[in-house]
Design an enzyme around this catalytic site. Sequence first.
Site, short mmCIF file in Angstrom:
data_model
loop_
_atom_site.label_atom_id
_atom_site.label_comp_id
_atom_site.label_asym_id
_atom_site.label_seq_id
_atom_site.Cartn_x
_atom_site.Cartn_y
_atom_site.Cartn_z
N GLY A 26 -9.72 -27.11 23.61
CA GLY A 26 -8.75 -27.56 22.60
C GLY A 26 -9.40 -28.32 21.46
CB CYS A 71 -11.04 -32.27 25.22
SG CYS A 71 -11.04 -30.47 25.18
N GLY A 72 -10.97 -32.17 28.12
CA GLY A 72 -10.97 -31.75 29.52
C GLY A 72 -11.74 -30.46 29.72
CB THR A 73 -11.08 -27.03 28.82
OG1 THR A 73 -10.45 -27.21 27.53
CG2 THR A 73 -10.03 -27.02 29.92
NE ARG A 95 -28.98 -8.40 15.44
CZ ARG A 95 -29.88 -9.07 16.17
NH1 ARG A 95 -31.03 -9.42 15.62
NH2 ARG A 95 -29.64 -9.38 17.42
CG HIS A 96 -27.68 -13.13 13.94
ND1 HIS A 96 -26.86 -12.45 14.81
CD2 HIS A 96 -28.93 -13.06 14.46
CE1 HIS A 96 -27.57 -12.00 15.82
NE2 HIS A 96 -28.84 -12.35 15.63
CG ASN A 138 -22.25 -17.37 16.92
OD1 ASN A 138 -22.46 -17.64 18.11
ND2 ASN A 138 -21.94 -16.14 16.53
C1 RB5 Z 1 -5.72 -33.04 28.39
O1 RB5 Z 1 -5.04 -33.09 29.61
C2 RB5 Z 1 -6.33 -31.66 28.20
O2 RB5 Z 1 -5.33 -30.74 27.89
C3 RB5 Z 1 -7.39 -31.69 27.13
O3 RB5 Z 1 -8.37 -32.61 27.46
C4 RB5 Z 1 -8.15 -30.38 26.86
O4 RB5 Z 1 -8.62 -29.84 28.07
C5 RB5 Z 1 -7.48 -29.39 26.03
O5 RB5 Z 1 -8.03 -28.34 25.68
#
Ligand code: RB5
Length: 163
Positions: free
Chosen positions: A71, A66-68, A133-134, A100
Amino acid sequence: MRIALGSDHAGFEQKQMLKEYLANELGHEVIDLGPDTDDRVDYPDFGEKVGRCVASGDADRGVCVCGTGIGIAVAADKVAGVRASSITTPEFADLFRRHNDGNVIGLSGRFVDPEVNREIVKVFLTSEFEGGRHAGRVEKIMQLDTTGKVEAADQPGGEPAAC
Ligand code: RB5
């Protein structure tokens, strides 16, 4: 390996690049869970699809964009059986596997270059869980899926504080 792949509109372009990389350069079977265009969509819909595909065993690992990367990883992680995190460096991809036993990664389509994301994916698919240990710590994470709490009997000092 069978790799579940999904994104939102902000991750669509890199999802398409990764689809090709995973299949043609790394030789994996890709299960593309969409979307099929860069039309605006909601990232939880596709995080859920990738999470369910991994949790059911239909895929061995999941890659979301996604963008970051945040999410869509948060959404995937809500599916029982999934350990998902946003990953922005190959080093974190390695540690996410070794410590993890991560099975889904969320990549940033807007802030991380395709070349770096390709390296992250490569490391994510080759690093192995160390166990040792993990293992008990990952087991405690999974208790949150199955019983809604960490069974804390072996914690120093007993039960953790209420909040
Ligand atoms: C979309 O604009 C953006 O919010 C989504 O791609 C993401 O970065 C959310 O975490």
